[in-house]
Motif scaffolding. Structure first.
Motif, PDB file in Angstrom:
ATOM      1  N   GLU A   1      11.217  11.102  17.708  1.00 42.15           N
ATOM      2  CA  GLU A   1      12.544  10.455  17.144  1.00 42.15           C
ATOM      3  C   GLU A   1      12.179   9.561  16.005  1.00 42.15           C
ATOM      4  O   GLU A   1      11.073   9.072  15.645  1.00 42.15           O
ATOM      5  N   GLU A   2      12.993   8.903  15.451  1.00 39.46           N
ATOM      6  CA  GLU A   2      12.892   8.032  14.202  1.00 39.46           C
ATOM      7  C   GLU A   2      12.095   6.614  14.570  1.00 39.46           C
ATOM      8  O   GLU A   2      12.381   6.327  15.941  1.00 39.46           O
ATOM      9  N   ILE A   3      11.331   6.110  13.770  1.00 32.78           N
ATOM     10  CA  ILE A   3      10.560   4.861  13.958  1.00 32.78           C
ATOM     11  C   ILE A   3      11.361   3.946  13.421  1.00 32.78           C
ATOM     12  O   ILE A   3      11.381   3.986  12.256  1.00 32.78           O
ATOM     13  N   VAL A   4      11.721   2.759  14.157  1.00 33.58           N
ATOM     14  CA  VAL A   4      12.190   1.796  13.499  1.00 33.58           C
ATOM     15  C   VAL A   4      11.249   0.699  13.210  1.00 33.58           C
ATOM     16  O   VAL A   4      10.374   0.217  14.159  1.00 33.58           O
ATOM     17  N   VAL A   5      11.112   0.163  11.791  1.00 31.68           N
ATOM     18  CA  VAL A   5      10.188  -0.948  11.771  1.00 31.68           C
ATOM     19  C   VAL A   5      11.009  -2.249  11.125  1.00 31.68           C
ATOM     20  O   VAL A   5      11.600  -1.826  10.166  1.00 31.68           O
ATOM     21  N   ASN A   6      11.159  -3.110  11.836  1.00 29.59           N
ATOM     22  CA  ASN A   6      11.994  -4.455  11.432  1.00 29.59           C
ATOM     23  C   ASN A   6      11.057  -5.263  10.829  1.00 29.59           C
ATOM     24  O   ASN A   6       9.743  -5.349  10.897  1.00 29.59           O
ATOM     25  N   GLY A   7      11.692  -6.372  10.216  1.00 31.96           N
ATOM     26  CA  GLY A   7      10.668  -7.423   9.435  1.00 31.96           C
ATOM     27  C   GLY A   7      10.241  -7.041   7.914  1.00 31.96           C
ATOM     28  O   GLY A   7       9.465  -7.748   7.627  1.00 31.96           O
ATOM     29  N   ILE A   8      10.862  -5.887   7.493  1.00 32.11           N
ATOM     30  CA  ILE A   8      10.429  -5.607   5.938  1.00 32.11           C
ATOM     31  C   ILE A   8      11.890  -5.493   5.119  1.00 32.11           C
ATOM     32  O   ILE A   8      12.865  -5.151   5.818  1.00 32.11           O
ATOM     33  N   SER A   9      11.514  -5.824   3.860  1.00 33.97           N
ATOM     34  CA  SER A   9      12.730  -5.495   2.837  1.00 33.97           C
ATOM     35  C   SER A   9      12.288  -4.736   1.861  1.00 33.97           C
ATOM     36  O   SER A   9      11.102  -4.621   1.380  1.00 33.97           O
ATOM     37  N   GLY A  10      13.283  -4.339   0.965  1.00 40.74           N
ATOM     38  CA  GLY A  10      13.019  -3.557  -0.198  1.00 40.74           C
ATOM     39  C   GLY A  10      12.994  -2.097  -0.002  1.00 40.74           C
ATOM     40  O   GLY A  10      13.579  -1.619   1.149  1.00 40.74           O
ATOM     41  N   TRP A  11      12.793  -1.129  -0.911  1.00 38.15           N
ATOM     42  CA  TRP A  11      13.132   0.207  -0.652  1.00 38.15           C
ATOM     43  C   TRP A  11      11.581   0.857  -0.810  1.00 38.15           C
ATOM     44  O   TRP A  11      11.001   1.388  -1.888  1.00 38.15           O
ATOM     45  N   PRO A  12      10.665   0.878   0.111  1.00 38.66           N
ATOM     46  CA  PRO A  12       9.304   1.118  -0.086  1.00 38.66           C
ATOM     47  C   PRO A  12       9.093   2.773  -0.108  1.00 38.66           C
ATOM     48  O   PRO A  12      10.039   3.356   0.360  1.00 38.66           O
ATOM     49  N   GLN A  13       7.696   2.981  -0.346  1.00 41.35           N
ATOM     50  CA  GLN A  13       7.501   4.467  -0.069  1.00 41.35           C
ATOM     51  C   GLN A  13       6.602   4.674   1.236  1.00 41.35           C
ATOM     52  O   GLN A  13       5.996   3.572   1.559  1.00 41.35           O
ATOM     53  N   VAL A  14       6.851   5.807   1.944  1.00 48.52           N
ATOM     54  CA  VAL A  14       6.253   6.191   3.193  1.00 48.52           C
ATOM     55  C   VAL A  14       5.495   7.381   3.127  1.00 48.52           C
ATOM     56  O   VAL A  14       6.173   8.385   2.792  1.00 48.52           O
ATOM     57  N   GLU A  15       4.330   7.360   3.474  1.00 48.98           N
ATOM     58  CA  GLU A  15       3.526   8.573   3.669  1.00 48.98           C
ATOM     59  C   GLU A  15       2.823   8.666   5.051  1.00 48.98           C
ATOM     60  O   GLU A  15       2.681   7.649   5.732  1.00 48.98           O
ATOM     61  N   MET A  16       2.391   9.884   5.582  1.00 54.70           N
ATOM     62  CA  MET A  16       1.590  10.030   6.525  1.00 54.70           C
ATOM     63  C   MET A  16       0.187  10.264   6.150  1.00 54.70           C
ATOM     64  O   MET A  16      -0.036  11.253   5.250  1.00 54.70           O
ATOM     65  N   LEU A  17      -0.843   9.534   6.507  1.00 53.08           N
ATOM     66  CA  LEU A  17      -2.059   9.705   5.973  1.00 53.08           C
ATOM     67  C   LEU A  17      -2.630  10.994   6.434  1.00 53.08           C
ATOM     68  O   LEU A  17      -2.609  11.546   7.508  1.00 53.08           O
ATOM     69  N   GLY A  18      -3.328  11.740   5.675  1.00 46.48           N
ATOM     70  CA  GLY A  18      -3.887  12.940   5.826  1.00 46.48           C
ATOM     71  C   GLY A  18      -3.203  14.432   5.708  1.00 46.48           C
ATOM     72  O   GLY A  18      -3.663  15.364   5.825  1.00 46.48           O
ATOM     73  N   THR A  19      -2.067  14.017   5.210  1.00 44.59           N
ATOM     74  CA  THR A  19      -0.952  15.280   4.915  1.00 44.59           C
ATOM     75  C   THR A  19      -0.199  14.863   3.755  1.00 44.59           C
ATOM     76  O   THR A  19       0.298  13.842   3.436  1.00 44.59           O
ATOM     77  N   ASP A  20       0.240  16.003   3.022  1.00 47.84           N
ATOM     78  CA  ASP A  20       1.196  15.963   1.992  1.00 47.84           C
ATOM     79  C   ASP A  20       2.717  16.027   2.386  1.00 47.84           C
ATOM     80  O   ASP A  20       3.646  16.120   1.699  1.00 47.84           O
ATOM     81  N   ALA A  21       3.018  16.401   3.694  1.00 42.02           N
ATOM     82  CA  ALA A  21       4.205  16.591   4.423  1.00 42.02           C
ATOM     83  C   ALA A  21       5.124  15.601   3.828  1.00 42.02           C
ATOM     84  O   ALA A  21       4.624  14.178   4.042  1.00 42.02           O
ATOM     85  N   VAL A  22       6.318  15.773   3.508  1.00 43.67           N
ATOM     86  CA  VAL A  22       7.306  14.791   3.043  1.00 43.67           C
ATOM     87  C   VAL A  22       7.844  13.925   4.216  1.00 43.67           C
ATOM     88  O   VAL A  22       8.184  14.454   5.306  1.00 43.67           O
TER      89      VAL A  22
END
Length: 467
Positions: free
Chosen positions: A409-430
């Motif tokens: 399910e979705e992973i919630v990360v609290n305590g950050i702001s802005g519009w970041p980029q997110v990637e998973m290491l080791g894969t080009d999957a979106v």
């Protein structure tokens, strides 16, 4: 400097030029040394020295317990096999006495095991390559355990070392050269006390002044280690061991004064209080830790339940690769390092099950190492306990979210702001994410068994956010 030397070059011989260059270099070295603080032989001064940054960046090291105890290589499961001599002859534990009498005979002394410590299959280059492939950044070898047997030609251990006796090899020197050839840091465990040394038992001042201190200094001057890892400190306060005097020499005068890292095992009152980085062992915490890991620290433990090789341990007594990787993630997310022990056999082989675990860890780090090396704990991370499956580390403005269970399910990360980029290491999957009131929510990518980037744990890298 270049124009000055160019002007002189017309009138000076090659020999003169060489002498001038050497003088400039020496002045530079002296200048660097003179900028270091002078440390006094008291804990306030000694503790003011920072732990070298390289240690906090390294995160993963290999511990090696190898010596005469590797010949019997036996203890009840859950006990330390390297304490064989103590348990048999001092505590007179029936399990050890019965095992020893059955397999070696009652007349065989612990000292007789030296003939079985052959090391004929010890290949330091192979060990170093294995440790590097495992992703380790430093190595700590037991130069001398509590039995007093030294793995280098120590004058203080005359005729009780690995050069004068079997295997007739300078194990400390050979392994140091091989480890450094692979670009890893090299350190030494050193037992301050010796179970049955007559001076230790009867004249502590003589033991410290004429045995322990010169022996430890010889080890440092001879091999210039990156880590000095004492142990066996618990029977006496640091004043008896003269620890602050030694550390003042180490930090001011030794050849590794500006680079060496040390632990906190310098007297019965020092763990978690004085020295360099703090140490835990099999997750046993000194009272001073109280769950607060603000100071640089390191967990040490074996892959199984013993440091020295224990022939009594079976497969179920060893941690799985997944458990060891989670352990490394856990310690890193808390701001610490993991010193994972291997126990070689008496002939110099690292047991295959240990090799497999190291290789598994190395494969994971090949994909995800940037979330481990050089990172620090994230101060906004939720508290960590044995049920935690989502960990966090930070480095260079990036936040790493490490999941030890594939997120369904979705992973919630609290305590950050802005519009970041997110990637998973080791894969080009979106990897898709969306903003929430307190941070972001990450949707795991669509991954099949055929393009899974790694096993056991998966890392999301969040960049461009205020963390």
């Amino acid at each position: 400097m270049a124009p000055l030397l160019s002007t002189f070059n017309h009138n000076l011989s090659n020999s003169d030029m060489k002498n001038i260059l050497l003088t400039f270099l020496a002045c530079g070295c002296l200048s660097t040394a003179s900028t270091r603080p002078t440390y006094l032989p008291d804990w306030q001064s000694i503790d003011s020295r920072p732990v070298p940054a390289w240690f906090e960046d390294a995160k993963f090291g290999i511990f090696i317990h190898w010596g005469l105890y590797s010949v019997p290589a036996w203890a009840p499961v859950g006990m330390y096999s390297e304490w064989y001599w103590w348990y048999k002859d001092h505590q007179k534990m029936n399990e050890f006495i019965d095992f020893h009498n059955l397999h070696y005979g009652g007349k065989t002394a612990y000292q007789d095991f030296v003939e079985g410590f052959t090391a004929e299959l010890f290949d330091p280059a192979q060990w170093a390559e294995m440790f590097a492939d495992a992703g380790a950044r430093y190595v700590v070898l037991t130069s001398k355990h509590h039995d007093g047997f030294a793995l280098w030609p120590s004058a203080q251990a005359w005729n009780w070392n690995s050069v004068d006796l079997s295997p007739h090899r300078d194990i400390c020197g050979e392994l140091t050269a091989a480890v450094r050839e692979k670009g890893l840091k090299m350190g030494f465990y050193y037992s301050l006390y010796e179970w049955f040394n007559p001076d230790y038992l009867n004249d502590m001042e003589r033991f410290v002044d004429y045995h322990m201190t010169p022996q430890l200094k010889d080890l440092i001057v001879r091999y210039e280690p990156d880590i000095v890892w004492p142990d066996g400190e618990w029977e006496h306060p640091s004043s008896t061991w003269k620890s602050t005097e030694f550390l003042a020499w180490l930090y001011n005068e030794s050849p590794v004064a500006g680079t060496v890292a040390v632990n906190d095992r310098w007297g019965k009152e020092t763990r978690g209080v004085h020295g360099g980085y703090y140490t835990t062992e099999y997750d046993h915490l000194p009272p001073t830790h109280a769950g607060n890991f603000a100071h640089p620290w390191e967990e040490c433990r074996g892959i199984g339940g013993s440091f020295g090789f224990n022939r009594n341990e079976n497969l179920e007594d060893y941690n799985s690769g997944a458990a060891l990787i989670r352990m490394l993630i856990d310690k890193t997310a808390r701001g610490g390092c993991l010193l994972l022990n291997v126990g070689p056999t008496a002939d110099g082989r690292i047991p295959v099950v240990m090799q497999q675990r190291l290789a598994e860890t190395g494969r994971w780090l090949n994909v995800n190492g940037q979330a481990i090396y050089g990172t620090r704990k994230w101060d906004k991370a939720p508290a960590i306990d044995e049920k935690t499956t989502v960990f966090h580390t930070v480095k260079d403005g990036n936040l790493y979210v490490i999941c030890t269970r594939w997120p369904d399910e979705e992973i919630v990360v609290n305590g950050i702001s802005g519009w970041p980029q997110v990637e998973m290491l080791g894969t080009d999957a979106v990897v898709e994410s969306r903003q929430t009131a307190n941070g972001i929510s990450i949707s795991p990518p669509t991954i099949s068994p055929g393009n899974l980037p790694c096993d056991h744990a998966w890392v999301f890298k969040i960049s461009g956010a205020e963390i």
